[in-house]
Design an enzyme around this catalytic site. Structure first.
Site, PDB file in Angstrom:
ATOM      1  N   GLY A 117       0.806  -1.215   0.000  1.00 40.52           N
ATOM      2  CA  GLY A 117       0.000   0.000   0.000  1.00 40.52           C
ATOM      3  C   GLY A 117       0.840   1.266   0.000  1.00 40.52           C
ATOM      4  N   ASN A 118       0.275   2.322   0.579  1.00 39.35           N
ATOM      5  CA  ASN A 118       0.928   3.634   0.523  1.00 39.35           C
ATOM      6  C   ASN A 118       2.329   3.703   1.126  1.00 39.35           C
ATOM      7  OD1 ASN A 118      -0.697   5.730  -0.720  1.00 39.35           O
ATOM      8  ND2 ASN A 118      -2.277   4.983   0.658  1.00 39.35           N
ATOM      9  N   THR A 120       4.367   1.245   1.843  1.00 42.39           N
ATOM     10  CA  THR A 120       5.237   0.348   1.069  1.00 42.39           C
ATOM     11  C   THR A 120       5.687   1.037  -0.215  1.00 42.39           C
ATOM     12  OG1 THR A 120       4.034  -1.544   1.926  1.00 42.39           O
ATOM     13  CG2 THR A 120       5.244  -1.890  -0.127  1.00 42.39           C
ATOM     14  N   ASP A 142      -7.991  -0.569   1.451  1.00 41.59           N
ATOM     15  CA  ASP A 142      -8.425   0.820   1.662  1.00 41.59           C
ATOM     16  C   ASP A 142      -8.689   1.570   0.350  1.00 41.59           C
ATOM     17  OD1 ASP A 142      -7.864   0.154   4.276  1.00 41.59           O
ATOM     18  OD2 ASP A 142      -5.935   1.190   4.320  1.00 41.59           O
TER      19      ASP A 142
HETATM   20  O1  F6P Z   1      -4.369  -0.709   5.414  1.00 42.65           O
HETATM   21  C1  F6P Z   1      -5.172  -1.808   5.654  1.00 42.65           C
HETATM   22  C2  F6P Z   1      -5.713  -1.774   7.062  1.00 42.65           C
HETATM   23  O2  F6P Z   1      -6.494  -2.934   7.258  1.00 42.65           O
HETATM   24  C3  F6P Z   1      -6.504  -0.521   7.409  1.00 42.65           C
HETATM   25  O3  F6P Z   1      -7.803  -0.536   6.885  1.00 42.65           O
HETATM   26  C4  F6P Z   1      -6.427  -0.553   8.907  1.00 42.65           C
HETATM   27  O4  F6P Z   1      -6.563   0.746   9.443  1.00 42.65           O
HETATM   28  C5  F6P Z   1      -5.047  -1.083   9.162  1.00 42.65           C
HETATM   29  O5  F6P Z   1      -4.672  -1.793   7.997  1.00 42.65           O
HETATM   30  C6  F6P Z   1      -4.936  -1.999  10.343  1.00 42.65           C
HETATM   31  O6  F6P Z   1      -3.604  -2.303  10.518  1.00 42.65           O
HETATM   32  P1  F6P Z   1      -3.045  -3.487  11.409  1.00 42.65           P
HETATM   33  O7  F6P Z   1      -3.418  -4.781  10.755  1.00 42.65           O
HETATM   34  O8  F6P Z   1      -1.581  -3.271  11.435  1.00 42.65           O
HETATM   35  O9  F6P Z   1      -3.708  -3.336  12.728  1.00 42.65           O
END
Ligand code: F6P
Length: 363
Positions: A117-118, A120, A142
């Site tokens: 994602g962003n 990365t 997202d």
């Molecule tokens: O970026 C994907 C995501 O699932 C977001 O929607 C969410 O805020 C975040 O990652 C949760 O991160 P982690 O799995 O590190 O708690």
């Protein structure tokens, strides 16, 4: 086919939060290369950038990519390595950027394929600036990556969030309750908007449209007056009130340090219960939204992005994200998109249409 005798060596890693179609995308890249390159070696780095920093990798075979189109998660594992810490030495003083470059050069890679994602993507761009050949594939539930119409994982996550709201719908109507379903999406509202509209949510709250609790209460009361005893709210985990949106970053941080709720949905539920006298319940599907098999749309998307990535590698056209724009795969220079966020436009057509059919956005 590339000329005989030309060996191609590529590295691959998946970084950040996982999602449903990472394996499908890697399979697309490797199939796209192996059917067109005579002599191919693929190295898989374990647990995202960690594997590249600490030389934790394995030579992958075609067997590794067999039967993974429908498999969720990532066969390589993933981890979060914040971009802002990439230039900081690790706990043993290791220079992470130099370590990544050293692994890349030691293996004599032609290209590194990075799925993420962003955050990365920002590190992918940093490595490009450092002279490595990079191809990035846009992954995230997202859907907030700038320069591509859609990211993989998004559609699969919509299905799950939508299922969760559908299930809550029947219970909410049986019990005449107000229910909040909190949807992931980090700082943007794409997932909540699509899951909310697809499941017939009555109120949708997005980070891009700060809410006024009075407007939410008005919408619930209006439904009651119309004889509808229940209300469903799809609330983005990043939803924010109008008052909080006005605070400076510093003041908001201070406020959050003393925050007594597990998340924004519980605060909204508390306020609704106090204002309406109706019980408001919260459901948080959480990481379920990133799990399970990719939906068919994502499988197709990843197969196309993967095949297009393979072609960019064969063409030696590095430094790009492989995007989907207007139904076509496109090579988008990383330098043009890294660090930019794609947010929901508060006045876009989809929001206007949702409002037209009576959905409240709490504004
Ligand atoms: O970026 C994907 C995501 O699932 C977001 O929607 C969410 O805020 C975040 O990652 C949760 O991160 P982690 O799995 O590190 O708690």
């Amino acid at each position: 086919m590339m000329e005989r005798g030309t060996k191609m060596k590529i590295g691959m890693l998946t970084s950040g939060g996982d999602c449903q179609a990472l394996n499908a995308a890697m399979r697309g890249v490797v199939k796209g290369l192996s059917h067109n390159v005579k002599d191919l070696e693929v190295y898989g780095f374990y647990n995202g950038y960690k594997g590249l920093i600490y030389s934790d990798y394995r030579l992958l075979t075609s067997q590794d990519f067999s039967g993974i189109l429908t498999k969720g998660g990532t066969i390589l594992g993933s981890s979060r390595q914040p971009f802002k810490l990439m230039r900081e030495p690790d706990e043993n003083g290791l220079n992470k950027v130099e370590a990544m470059k050293s692994t890349y050069y030691k293996l004599n890679l032609d290209c590194l394929v990075i799925l993420g994602g962003n955050g990365t993507q920002k590190t992918a761009n940093l490595l490009r600036e450092e002279g490595l050949n990079i191809i990035h594939l846009p992954k995230t539930i997202d859907n907030d990556i700038y320069g591509t119409d859609v990211t993989f994982g998004f559609q699969s996550a919509i299905d799950i969030a939508c299922d969760a709201i559908d299930c809550i719908h029947t219970t909410a109507s049986s019990h005449s309750r107000v229910f909040i379903v909190e949807v992931m999406g980090h700082k943007v509202g794409w997932l909540t908007l699509y899951a909310g509209v697809a499941s017939g949510a009555d109120i949708i709250l997005l980070p891009e449209i700060p809410y006024d609790i009075k407007k939410i209460v008005d919408a619930i009361n209006k439904r009651k007056e119309e004889g509808k005893g229940f209300t469903i709210l799809a609330v983005a985990e990043g939803a924010i009130s109008k008052e909080d949106a006005k605070l400076s970053k510093k003041d908001l941080k201070k406020k959050m340090e003393e925050y007594k709720y597990p998340s924004v949905s519980y605060e909204i539920a508390d306020k609704i219960t106090k204002a309406t006298g109706s019980e408001a319940r919260v459901t948080v599907p959480g990481h379920m939204q990133r799990g399970g098999s990719p939906c068919p749309y994502d499988r197709v998307l990843c197969t196309r992005l993967g095949a297009a990535a393979a072609q960019a590698i064969i063409d030696k056209d590095y430094g790009n994200m492989i995007a989907m724009v207007d139904g076509k795969t496109k090579r988008v220079p990383l330098e043009k998109v890294a660090g930019k966020l794609k947010m929901v436009e508060p006045d876009c057509q989809m929001i206007q249409e949702a409002k037209r059919i009576g959905i409240s956005f709490g504004d």
